[in-house]
Motif scaffolding. Structure first.
Motif, mmCIF file in Angstrom:
data_model
loop_
_atom_site.group_PDB
_atom_site.id
_atom_site.type_symbol
_atom_site.label_atom_id
_atom_site.label_comp_id
_atom_site.label_asym_id
_atom_site.label_seq_id
_atom_site.Cartn_x
_atom_site.Cartn_y
_atom_site.Cartn_z
ATOM 1 N N ILE B 160 -13.925 7.063 25.443
ATOM 2 C CA ILE B 160 -12.576 7.527 25.149
ATOM 3 C C ILE B 160 -12.434 7.824 23.665
ATOM 4 O O ILE B 160 -11.761 8.784 23.262
ATOM 5 N N HIS B 163 -14.020 11.020 22.921
ATOM 6 C CA HIS B 163 -13.220 12.119 23.427
ATOM 7 C C HIS B 163 -12.028 12.424 22.531
ATOM 8 O O HIS B 163 -11.679 13.588 22.321
ATOM 9 N N LEU B 164 -11.440 11.385 21.999
ATOM 10 C CA LEU B 164 -10.324 11.580 21.072
ATOM 11 C C LEU B 164 -10.785 12.437 19.891
ATOM 12 O O LEU B 164 -10.130 13.414 19.509
ATOM 13 N N GLN B 166 -13.289 14.433 19.829
ATOM 14 C CA GLN B 166 -13.612 15.764 20.331
ATOM 15 C C GLN B 166 -12.374 16.654 20.430
ATOM 16 O O GLN B 166 -12.393 17.809 19.995
#
Lengths: 182, 182
Positions: B160, B163-164, B166
Motif C-alpha cells: 500500500i 502504491h501511494l 506510485q
DNA sequence: CCCCCATGTTACCGGTCGGTAACATTTTAG
DNA sequence: CTAAAATGTTACCGACCGGTAACATGGGGG
C-alpha cells in the motif's frame, strides 16, 4: 440486531451487555442463552454487516450484468449514499477493527476476509473494464473507499461522497477515451 | 511518553493507568500528579503525535522550498515509510478517533484540527503545483492517505505504501506533461 | 545537619464490567 | 388443561477500572 446501533454509536467497549439486551427489548439472561459471550455477539454483528455488504455487491452485479464500468460507478454512488447517512461517527467496520486489538479475534478475521474479497472484486472489475493497469486502479479505488470513511469526519461526509463519485466517474471516462483512441 | 506504545498496541480503553505508569517507569500516584486524568493523558499523547507530524511537514517545506511537486512526492515516500514501520495494528490517530466516541473529547478536537490543517496544506501544494483542479487532486491525495492506513491491514502495508508513492508520482508526472503540452 | 519537596507505597473508594445461579413467569404444544 | 420449553427477574460473583488519601522514603540545597 439493534445492538449494532449502540456498538456504532458508543464503541464496542463502550456499551455493556445490559444495554445491548435492553436495546434488543430483552434482558441479559436471554441474551446469554443465545450468544455464549460478548465476543461472539460482536462477531455475529460484524458478520451481519459484511453479509449485507456482499449482498449489495450481488445486487450490483445483477443490475449491471456485463457492464463493469456501470458497476463501479453505481458502487461509488451507493457508498456515497452510505457516507451521507453516516454523519459524525465513522465507519462501523473501521471502528470495530480499531477497537479489537487482538489480531486473533474472530471478528477481525471476518473483516479481513471481507476486505480481501472486496478488493479482489474491484480488481476483477477493473480488469473487465479494460483499465490499462487494473491493479493500480483497483488499489486506488479501494484506498479511496477506505479513506472516504475516515476523511469524512473532517471534510464532511457529503463532500467526500460526492468526490468519491467524481473520481470514479472521471477515471471511467478517461479509460473510455483511451480505449476509443487506442 | 512510552504510554503511547501501549495505547497503540492494546487500544486506549484496553490499557489502565497502572500499566501506563509502569511503562513510564513510575507509579500511578506520580502519574496523577502530572496529569489530572486519563483523558488529558490521552489528549497530550495525541497532541504529541500531531506535533510530530506537523514538525515533519515543516521539515518537508524547508527541504523542498519552492518545489510543491517535490514536497508531495517526498511526503508520499515518508508516509510509505511510516506505513512500512507500522505493520498489523493500524494508524494510531485513526484508532484513537474510533475509540473516542464522545464528539466533545478534547483529543478528538486536536485530531480534527490537525486533519483540517493537513488537508489545507495539500490543497495549497496542489494549487502551487499548478494542478488543473487542485481541490479534486487534494481530496484524492487526502483520501488516499487516510485510506492507506486502514487498507494496509488487508493488502499489506508495504504494497500500500508503494502504491501511494506510485499514485502521487503518476499524478505529478501527468501534470507536468499537461503543463508542457498546454 | 535538617528541612523540604518530589517521589514511592499501600490500601482503599465507588462504580462498572462480563458472566452465572436460582427461581418466577409466561408462552407454546400436545 | 397440562406439561414442557422459553423467557423474565433478581441477586450475586470476581475482576478490573479511574481516582484518592495517608503515609513512608529519599535526596538535594540551605
Amino acid at each position: 440486531m439493534a445492538a449494532g446501533d449502540l456498538f456504532h454509536k458508543h464503541g464496542i467497549r463502550g456499551v455493556g451487555v445490559e444495554a445491548i439486551a435492553e436495546a434488543a427489548q430483552t434482558n441479559k439472561m436471554t441474551l446469554y442463552r443465545y450468544f455464549p459471550s460478548k465476543d461472539v455477539l460482536i462477531t455475529e454483528w460484524v458478520r451481519g454487516i459484511v453479509a449485507h455488504k456482499e449482498e449489495d455487491w450481488k445486487d450490483l452485479n445483477a443490475k449491471h450484468r456485463g457492464d463493469p464500468e456501470g458497476q463501479l460507478q453505481d458502487w461509488s454512488r451507493r457508498t456515497a449514499a452510505q457516507l451521507r447517512a453516516m454523519e459524525e461517527r465513522g465507519s462501523a467496520l473501521g471502528n470495530a477493527f480499531a477497537e479489537l486489538p487482538d489480531p486473533n479475534h474472530p471478528a477481525r478475521r471476518v473483516m479481513k476476509e471481507h476486505k480481501l474479497r472486496a478488493h479482489k472484486r474491484v480488481v476483477r472489475l477493473c480488469k473487465a473494464a479494460g483499465f490499462p493497469d487494473p491493479a493500480f486502479s483497483a488499489n486506488l479505488f479501494t484506498m479511496m473507499l477506505e479513506g472516504a470513511h475516515s476523511c469524512g469526519t473532517c471534510v464532511g461526509m457529503r463532500q467526500i461522497g460526492e468526490h468519491l463519485v467524481q473520481v470514479v466517474d472521471r477515471m471511467v471516462e478517461n479509460n473510455r477515451r483511451h480505449q476509443a483512441a487506442g
